[in-house]
Design a protein around this motif. Structure first.
Motif, PDB file in Angstrom:
ATOM      1  N   LEU A  66       0.809  -1.215   0.000  1.00  0.00           N
ATOM      2  CA  LEU A  66       0.000   0.000   0.000  1.00  0.00           C
ATOM      3  C   LEU A  66       0.842   1.266   0.000  1.00  0.00           C
ATOM      4  CD1 LEU A  66      -2.895  -0.982   2.405  1.00  0.00           C
ATOM      5  CD2 LEU A  66      -2.989  -0.702  -0.069  1.00  0.00           C
ATOM      6  N   LYS A  67       2.020   1.229   0.598  1.00  0.00           N
ATOM      7  CA  LYS A  67       2.888   2.404   0.598  1.00  0.00           C
ATOM      8  C   LYS A  67       3.418   2.702  -0.800  1.00  0.00           C
ATOM      9  CE  LYS A  67       4.512   2.282   5.353  1.00  0.00           C
ATOM     10  NZ  LYS A  67       5.655   2.082   6.239  1.00  0.00           N
ATOM     11  N   GLY A  68       3.532   1.692  -1.627  1.00  0.00           N
ATOM     12  CA  GLY A  68       4.091   1.872  -2.961  1.00  0.00           C
ATOM     13  C   GLY A  68       3.080   2.263  -4.023  1.00  0.00           C
ATOM     14  N   LEU A  69       1.801   2.326  -3.682  1.00  0.00           N
ATOM     15  CA  LEU A  69       0.776   2.640  -4.668  1.00  0.00           C
ATOM     16  C   LEU A  69       0.613   4.144  -4.846  1.00  0.00           C
ATOM     17  CD1 LEU A  69      -1.998   0.067  -3.716  1.00  0.00           C
ATOM     18  CD2 LEU A  69      -0.314  -0.107  -5.518  1.00  0.00           C
ATOM     19  N   SER A  70       0.305   4.537  -6.079  1.00  0.00           N
ATOM     20  CA  SER A  70       0.043   5.949  -6.365  1.00  0.00           C
ATOM     21  C   SER A  70      -1.467   6.185  -6.357  1.00  0.00           C
ATOM     22  CB  SER A  70       0.612   6.330  -7.723  1.00  0.00           C
ATOM     23  OG  SER A  70      -0.095   5.657  -8.748  1.00  0.00           O
ATOM     24  N   TYR A  71      -1.871   7.439  -6.542  1.00  0.00           N
ATOM     25  CA  TYR A  71      -3.293   7.769  -6.585  1.00  0.00           C
ATOM     26  C   TYR A  71      -3.968   7.089  -7.777  1.00  0.00           C
ATOM     27  CZ  TYR A  71      -2.625  11.324  -3.028  1.00  0.00           C
ATOM     28  OH  TYR A  71      -2.352  11.973  -1.864  1.00  0.00           O
ATOM     29  N   PHE A  72      -3.266   6.989  -8.880  1.00  0.00           N
ATOM     30  CA  PHE A  72      -3.835   6.310 -10.044  1.00  0.00           C
ATOM     31  C   PHE A  72      -4.107   4.848  -9.734  1.00  0.00           C
ATOM     32  CE2 PHE A  72      -3.343   3.818 -13.932  1.00  0.00           C
ATOM     33  CZ  PHE A  72      -4.369   4.362 -14.682  1.00  0.00           C
ATOM     34  N   ASP A  73      -3.185   4.219  -9.029  1.00  0.00           N
ATOM     35  CA  ASP A  73      -3.374   2.819  -8.655  1.00  0.00           C
ATOM     36  C   ASP A  73      -4.595   2.642  -7.755  1.00  0.00           C
ATOM     37  OD1 ASP A  73      -1.099   2.027 -10.081  1.00  0.00           O
ATOM     38  OD2 ASP A  73       0.209   2.418  -8.355  1.00  0.00           O
ATOM     39  N   TYR A  74      -4.742   3.541  -6.782  1.00  0.00           N
ATOM     40  CA  TYR A  74      -5.917   3.474  -5.916  1.00  0.00           C
ATOM     41  C   TYR A  74      -7.203   3.666  -6.713  1.00  0.00           C
ATOM     42  CZ  TYR A  74      -3.168   3.563  -1.608  1.00  0.00           C
ATOM     43  OH  TYR A  74      -2.323   3.252  -0.590  1.00  0.00           O
ATOM     44  N   ALA A  75      -7.194   4.610  -7.646  1.00  0.00           N
ATOM     45  CA  ALA A  75      -8.381   4.849  -8.477  1.00  0.00           C
ATOM     46  C   ALA A  75      -8.700   3.635  -9.335  1.00  0.00           C
ATOM     47  CB  ALA A  75      -8.165   6.081  -9.352  1.00  0.00           C
ATOM     48  N   PHE A  76      -7.691   3.014  -9.893  1.00  0.00           N
ATOM     49  CA  PHE A  76      -7.893   1.828 -10.720  1.00  0.00           C
ATOM     50  C   PHE A  76      -8.451   0.672  -9.896  1.00  0.00           C
ATOM     51  CE2 PHE A  76      -6.301  -2.043 -12.827  1.00  0.00           C
ATOM     52  CZ  PHE A  76      -6.968  -1.912 -14.035  1.00  0.00           C
ATOM     53  N   ILE A  77      -7.897   0.473  -8.722  1.00  0.00           N
ATOM     54  CA  ILE A  77      -8.391  -0.592  -7.839  1.00  0.00           C
ATOM     55  C   ILE A  77      -9.839  -0.326  -7.441  1.00  0.00           C
ATOM     56  CG2 ILE A  77      -8.128  -1.616  -5.542  1.00  0.00           C
ATOM     57  CD1 ILE A  77      -5.072  -1.222  -5.911  1.00  0.00           C
ATOM     58  N   ALA A  78     -10.157   0.926  -7.121  1.00  0.00           N
ATOM     59  CA  ALA A  78     -11.533   1.273  -6.752  1.00  0.00           C
ATOM     60  C   ALA A  78     -12.487   1.020  -7.915  1.00  0.00           C
ATOM     61  CB  ALA A  78     -11.604   2.741  -6.319  1.00  0.00           C
ATOM     62  N   TYR A  79     -12.064   1.355  -9.130  1.00  0.00           N
ATOM     63  CA  TYR A  79     -12.890   1.114 -10.320  1.00  0.00           C
ATOM     64  C   TYR A  79     -13.141  -0.377 -10.500  1.00  0.00           C
ATOM     65  CZ  TYR A  79     -14.141   0.502 -15.190  1.00  0.00           C
ATOM     66  OH  TYR A  79     -14.762   0.117 -16.340  1.00  0.00           O
ATOM     67  N   ARG A  80     -12.094  -1.176 -10.366  1.00  0.00           N
ATOM     68  CA  ARG A  80     -12.236  -2.630 -10.544  1.00  0.00           C
ATOM     69  C   ARG A  80     -13.165  -3.231  -9.489  1.00  0.00           C
ATOM     70  NH1 ARG A  80      -8.715  -5.446 -14.179  1.00  0.00           N
ATOM     71  NH2 ARG A  80      -9.896  -7.153 -13.309  1.00  0.00           N
ATOM     72  N   VAL A  81     -13.009  -2.803  -8.256  1.00  0.00           N
ATOM     73  CA  VAL A  81     -13.855  -3.326  -7.173  1.00  0.00           C
ATOM     74  C   VAL A  81     -15.310  -2.913  -7.401  1.00  0.00           C
ATOM     75  CG1 VAL A  81     -14.353  -3.130  -4.698  1.00  0.00           C
ATOM     76  CG2 VAL A  81     -12.006  -3.490  -5.474  1.00  0.00           C
ATOM     77  N   ALA A  82     -15.523  -1.660  -7.785  1.00  0.00           N
ATOM     78  CA  ALA A  82     -16.893  -1.179  -8.010  1.00  0.00           C
ATOM     79  C   ALA A  82     -17.542  -1.896  -9.187  1.00  0.00           C
ATOM     80  CB  ALA A  82     -16.874   0.329  -8.255  1.00  0.00           C
ATOM     81  N   SER A  83     -16.806  -2.112 -10.263  1.00  0.00           N
ATOM     82  CA  SER A  83     -17.399  -2.781 -11.427  1.00  0.00           C
ATOM     83  C   SER A  83     -17.744  -4.233 -11.105  1.00  0.00           C
ATOM     84  CB  SER A  83     -16.461  -2.697 -12.629  1.00  0.00           C
ATOM     85  OG  SER A  83     -15.270  -3.412 -12.375  1.00  0.00           O
ATOM     86  N   ARG A  84     -16.881  -4.917 -10.391  1.00  0.00           N
ATOM     87  CA  ARG A  84     -17.179  -6.305 -10.033  1.00  0.00           C
ATOM     88  C   ARG A  84     -18.341  -6.393  -9.051  1.00  0.00           C
ATOM     89  NH1 ARG A  84     -11.632  -9.794 -10.085  1.00  0.00           N
ATOM     90  NH2 ARG A  84     -10.987  -9.081 -12.140  1.00  0.00           N
TER      91      ARG A  84
END
Length: 96
Positions: A66-84
């Motif tokens: 989690l320390k190595g993730l950027s804001y884009f990574d968090y946004a992408f993960i949130a998008y994937r979780v929401a779509s699923r």
């Protein structure tokens, strides 16, 4: 006004402003006050941060990831979780 009051007012020396040494002193004094205030605010922020637990505060594998993730990574993960999640919920709704 009475004559006595006029004499008192006229006897006062007229203020001619600050000289260069007084200006330097006032500037240094204000800069010192600003620095002290910054340090006080930063101390409060640090104490607030330490009192709030976070997911990444631990020393485990998840914290390092989690320390190595950027804001884009968090946004992408949130998008994937929401779509699923929406796909899963739509499947449950259609089964009724």
């Amino acid at each position: 006004m009475r004559e006595e009051e006029k004499e008192i007012i006229t006897d006062l020396p007229k203020w001619k402003g600050y000289d260069i040494d007084e200006l330097r002193y006032r500037r240094a004094y204000m800069l010192a006050r600003c620095e002290i205030e910054k340090m006080r605010i930063m101390g409060r922020i640090d104490s607030m941060r330490s009192s709030i637990p976070s997911i990444a505060s631990g020393g485990g594998i998840a914290a390092r990831i989690l320390k190595g993730l950027s804001y884009f990574d968090y946004a992408f993960i949130a998008y994937r979780v929401a779509s699923r999640t929406t796909k899963l919920l739509s499947k449950f709704r259609h089964k009724k």
